[in-house]
Scaffold this motif. Structure first.
Motif, PDB file in Angstrom:
ATOM      1  N   ILE A  15       6.340  -2.949 -10.952  1.00  0.00           N
ATOM      2  CA  ILE A  15       7.499  -3.600 -10.332  1.00  0.00           C
ATOM      3  C   ILE A  15       7.155  -4.068  -8.922  1.00  0.00           C
ATOM      4  CG2 ILE A  15       9.850  -3.194  -9.494  1.00  0.00           C
ATOM      5  CD1 ILE A  15      10.178  -1.198 -11.836  1.00  0.00           C
ATOM      6  N   ALA A  16       6.457  -3.212  -8.155  1.00  0.00           N
ATOM      7  CA  ALA A  16       6.074  -3.579  -6.789  1.00  0.00           C
ATOM      8  C   ALA A  16       5.162  -4.796  -6.774  1.00  0.00           C
ATOM      9  CB  ALA A  16       5.390  -2.401  -6.111  1.00  0.00           C
ATOM     10  N   LEU A  17       4.235  -4.869  -7.719  1.00  0.00           N
ATOM     11  CA  LEU A  17       3.319  -6.006  -7.780  1.00  0.00           C
ATOM     12  C   LEU A  17       4.073  -7.300  -8.069  1.00  0.00           C
ATOM     13  CD1 LEU A  17       0.540  -7.322  -7.849  1.00  0.00           C
ATOM     14  CD2 LEU A  17       0.297  -6.550 -10.224  1.00  0.00           C
ATOM     15  N   LEU A  18       5.017  -7.273  -9.009  1.00  0.00           N
ATOM     16  CA  LEU A  18       5.788  -8.471  -9.337  1.00  0.00           C
ATOM     17  C   LEU A  18       6.600  -8.957  -8.140  1.00  0.00           C
ATOM     18  CD1 LEU A  18       7.060  -7.575 -12.926  1.00  0.00           C
ATOM     19  CD2 LEU A  18       5.249  -9.191 -12.308  1.00  0.00           C
ATOM     20  N   VAL A  19       7.144  -8.025  -7.359  1.00  0.00           N
ATOM     21  CA  VAL A  19       7.930  -8.401  -6.186  1.00  0.00           C
ATOM     22  C   VAL A  19       7.037  -8.990  -5.095  1.00  0.00           C
ATOM     23  CG1 VAL A  19       9.368  -7.505  -4.314  1.00  0.00           C
ATOM     24  CG2 VAL A  19       9.749  -6.725  -6.663  1.00  0.00           C
ATOM     25  N   ALA A  20       5.856  -8.382  -4.889  1.00  0.00           N
ATOM     26  CA  ALA A  20       4.991  -8.789  -3.776  1.00  0.00           C
ATOM     27  C   ALA A  20       4.117  -9.993  -4.092  1.00  0.00           C
ATOM     28  CB  ALA A  20       4.090  -7.620  -3.368  1.00  0.00           C
ATOM     29  N   MET A  21       3.896 -10.302  -5.357  1.00  0.00           N
ATOM     30  CA  MET A  21       2.936 -11.339  -5.717  1.00  0.00           C
ATOM     31  C   MET A  21       3.231 -12.698  -5.091  1.00  0.00           C
ATOM     32  SD  MET A  21       1.601 -12.517  -9.503  1.00  0.00           S
ATOM     33  CE  MET A  21       1.199 -10.819  -9.930  1.00  0.00           C
ATOM     34  N   PRO A  22       4.473 -13.225  -5.146  1.00  0.00           N
ATOM     35  CA  PRO A  22       4.705 -14.546  -4.518  1.00  0.00           C
ATOM     36  C   PRO A  22       4.422 -14.544  -3.024  1.00  0.00           C
ATOM     37  CG  PRO A  22       6.527 -13.936  -5.970  1.00  0.00           C
ATOM     38  CD  PRO A  22       5.684 -12.718  -5.811  1.00  0.00           C
ATOM     39  N   VAL A  23       4.785 -13.444  -2.335  1.00  0.00           N
ATOM     40  CA  VAL A  23       4.542 -13.366  -0.897  1.00  0.00           C
ATOM     41  C   VAL A  23       3.045 -13.324  -0.610  1.00  0.00           C
ATOM     42  CG1 VAL A  23       4.999 -12.035   1.190  1.00  0.00           C
ATOM     43  CG2 VAL A  23       6.734 -12.166  -0.607  1.00  0.00           C
ATOM     44  N   LEU A  52       0.836  -1.209   0.000  1.00  0.00           N
ATOM     45  CA  LEU A  52       0.000   0.000   0.000  1.00  0.00           C
ATOM     46  C   LEU A  52       0.865   1.251   0.000  1.00  0.00           C
ATOM     47  CD1 LEU A  52      -2.763   1.395   0.222  1.00  0.00           C
ATOM     48  CD2 LEU A  52      -2.565   1.165   2.712  1.00  0.00           C
ATOM     49  N   GLY A  53       1.973   1.219   0.773  1.00  0.00           N
ATOM     50  CA  GLY A  53       2.855   2.375   0.800  1.00  0.00           C
ATOM     51  C   GLY A  53       3.413   2.707  -0.573  1.00  0.00           C
ATOM     52  N   VAL A  54       3.868   1.692  -1.291  1.00  0.00           N
ATOM     53  CA  VAL A  54       4.383   1.918  -2.642  1.00  0.00           C
ATOM     54  C   VAL A  54       3.278   2.433  -3.556  1.00  0.00           C
ATOM     55  CG1 VAL A  54       5.432   0.815  -4.658  1.00  0.00           C
ATOM     56  CG2 VAL A  54       6.165   0.165  -2.364  1.00  0.00           C
ATOM     57  N   ASN A  55       2.092   1.838  -3.462  1.00  0.00           N
ATOM     58  CA  ASN A  55       0.994   2.218  -4.348  1.00  0.00           C
ATOM     59  C   ASN A  55       0.493   3.632  -4.081  1.00  0.00           C
ATOM     60  OD1 ASN A  55       1.025  -0.140  -5.791  1.00  0.00           O
ATOM     61  ND2 ASN A  55      -0.592  -1.129  -4.616  1.00  0.00           N
ATOM     62  N   ASN A  66      -4.765  -1.737 -12.184  1.00  0.00           N
ATOM     63  CA  ASN A  66      -4.333  -0.401 -11.789  1.00  0.00           C
ATOM     64  C   ASN A  66      -3.043   0.017 -12.481  1.00  0.00           C
ATOM     65  OD1 ASN A  66      -2.861   1.434  -9.455  1.00  0.00           O
ATOM     66  ND2 ASN A  66      -5.072   1.745  -9.593  1.00  0.00           N
ATOM     67  N   VAL A  67      -2.125  -0.929 -12.665  1.00  0.00           N
ATOM     68  CA  VAL A  67      -0.865  -0.638 -13.366  1.00  0.00           C
ATOM     69  C   VAL A  67      -1.150  -0.166 -14.789  1.00  0.00           C
ATOM     70  CG1 VAL A  67       1.242  -1.667 -14.291  1.00  0.00           C
ATOM     71  CG2 VAL A  67       0.508  -2.216 -11.970  1.00  0.00           C
ATOM     72  N   VAL A  68      -1.982  -0.915 -15.499  1.00  0.00           N
ATOM     73  CA  VAL A  68      -2.299  -0.582 -16.898  1.00  0.00           C
ATOM     74  C   VAL A  68      -3.006   0.765 -16.986  1.00  0.00           C
ATOM     75  CG1 VAL A  68      -3.562  -1.327 -18.943  1.00  0.00           C
ATOM     76  CG2 VAL A  68      -2.417  -3.022 -17.497  1.00  0.00           C
ATOM     77  N   VAL A  69      -3.926   1.011 -16.064  1.00  0.00           N
ATOM     78  CA  VAL A  69      -4.706   2.247 -16.090  1.00  0.00           C
ATOM     79  C   VAL A  69      -3.806   3.468 -15.900  1.00  0.00           C
ATOM     80  CG1 VAL A  69      -6.372   3.594 -14.759  1.00  0.00           C
ATOM     81  CG2 VAL A  69      -6.916   1.255 -15.428  1.00  0.00           C
TER      82      VAL A  69
END
Length: 405
Positions: free
Chosen positions: A390-398, A232-235, A299-302
């Protein structure tokens, strides 16, 4: 036609106290929406420099970084309804001063930033208490439903009704939207004062520093909540990086006037409204994890698309989609915290979550102003979209592991 008994059993009635909170939320949201539309319009009459415009936005959110932790401890120690109506009463006084100074033509960027910081400080207390009080008013199985109601009424007021009213009132007289916001704060405070009081939350509560440390430990040890807070902080950093100069993109690049800007915000609110109305149903059918991941990916695409918008119609449509997916995120994540965290600690855990999640908004605002000044008014949104991806790709596995666990 009256609903039959089975339908009544399927959807339990919400208590009257909750509906008073709902009305207060809606009234306040309309005034805040008018204020939110008027402030950037006022700012651009004082300066066209995107860096100075971003200072006002940064001042609004700076209290989330500085005051969120002590506010959370207060929410767990004291009567939450009392904190809410008192904070709204103080905000009514602050906005009344803004209205007077605006009418006299004495409201420059420094004074506007100071007033924005004061309003933001009250909002930190109010928002924390408003989320923490819901499990006190309704049963936990109803939380997704009432969070959807809260998102809906907030969206209708803050994004759908308030902005066009604020922009129209601003066109008539600069002080009018601020006077309207002051009246909404006062009326909301009067309604909140009727909620059942609970006195002090704890007898013999720990010192403030120890109470804050308890909230920090609780969030740090919970992998899912910790990951969501950081994401959320990154977003929100990226969101403010893009949104801080939206008024300049709309008025200077796409050549909208004050009324057109208000209508653009109102059109964007349609997506948020639909998200609030359908959010609980979407989550129940799709599941929490798929809803979260889909909302983040869209949200990334938008955001990339907003920066490339050729006209106001495309911009409004993309803002509507953005509002829909953000509302889905809010319904899921707020409901998770309310269900996972015990009520007596919800204020402190919320405060840590919000500090991590919203504390970077002032930096995002300043970064957005610098990016727009250096690379043009369209640049902040694509930059923010790439960072969010980038943040989504990093956080997705977690996220996937934590939600399955």
């Amino acid at each position: 036609m009256k609903p039959d008994m089975k339908q009544a059993d399927a959807e339990p009635r919400l208590p009257a106290a909750y509906w008073r909170l709902w009305w207060a939320t809606g009234i306040n949201a309309v005034g805040d929406g008018a204020f939110a539309a008027a402030v950037p319009l006022l700012a651009v009459t004082v300066t066209r420099d995107p860096r100075l415009v971003s200072v006002v936005s940064a001042a609004t959110y700076l209290p989330w970084l500085l005051l969120s932790l002590p506010a959370g401890a207060l929410v767990d120690r004291h009567d939450r309804a009392g904190l809410m109506w008192r904070s709204q009463a103080i905000q009514a006084v602050i906005v009344s001063v803004v209205a007077v100074l605006a009418a006299l033509g004495r409201l420059g960027i420094p004074m506007l930033a100071i007033m924005a910081f004061g309003l933001g400080a009250c909002t930190v207390v109010f928002a924390n208490a408003a989320q923490a009080i819901l499990p006190d008013l309704v049963a936990k199985p109803l939380l997704y439903r009432v969070n959807g109601h809260q998102q809906t009424i907030t969206t209708v007021g803050y994004q759908f009704l308030g902005p066009p009213i604020g922009s129209l009132l601003f066109a008539v007289a600069v002080a009018l939207p601020f006077g309207m916001d002051a009246a909404s704060f006062a009326l909301s405070a009067a309604l909140l004062a009727t909620l059942p009081g609970r006195g002090r939350r704890q007898a013999g509560h720990p010192p403030m520093r120890a109470a804050i440390a308890d909230g920090l430990r609780r969030l740090a040890r919970h992998r899912l909540l910790r990951t969501l807070a950081i994401l959320l902080g990154v977003n929100t950093f990226c969101g403010q990086l893009g949104n801080v100069t939206l008024v300049l993109l709309a008025t200077q690049t796409l050549h909208l006037d004050a009324r057109g800007y208000g209508l653009l915000l109102a059109g964007a609110a349609i997506g948020s409204l639909l998200g609030g109305l359908a959010g609980a149903r979407v989550v129940s059918r799709a599941g929490e994890l798929p809803t979260l991941l889909t909302a983040l990916a869209v949200n990334v695409v938008v955001f990339v698309g907003i920066g490339l918008s050729p006209n106001a119609l495309v911009l409004g449509a993309l803002l509507a989609v953005n509002g829909f997916v953000i509302t889905l995120w809010n319904i899921v994540t707020v409901g998770l915290r309310q269900r996972i965290v015990p009520s007596e600690m919800l204020g402190r855990v919320n405060s840590v979550y919000k500090m991590l999640g919203w504390g970077l908004i002032p930096l995002g605002a300043l970064a957005g102003g610098l990016v727009a000044h250096t690379f043009g008014l369209r640049a902040p949104y694509p930059v923010a979209g790439v960072l969010r991806g980038i943040a989504l790709l990093v956080a997705m596995p977690v996220l996937i592991r934590a939600m399955r666990d």
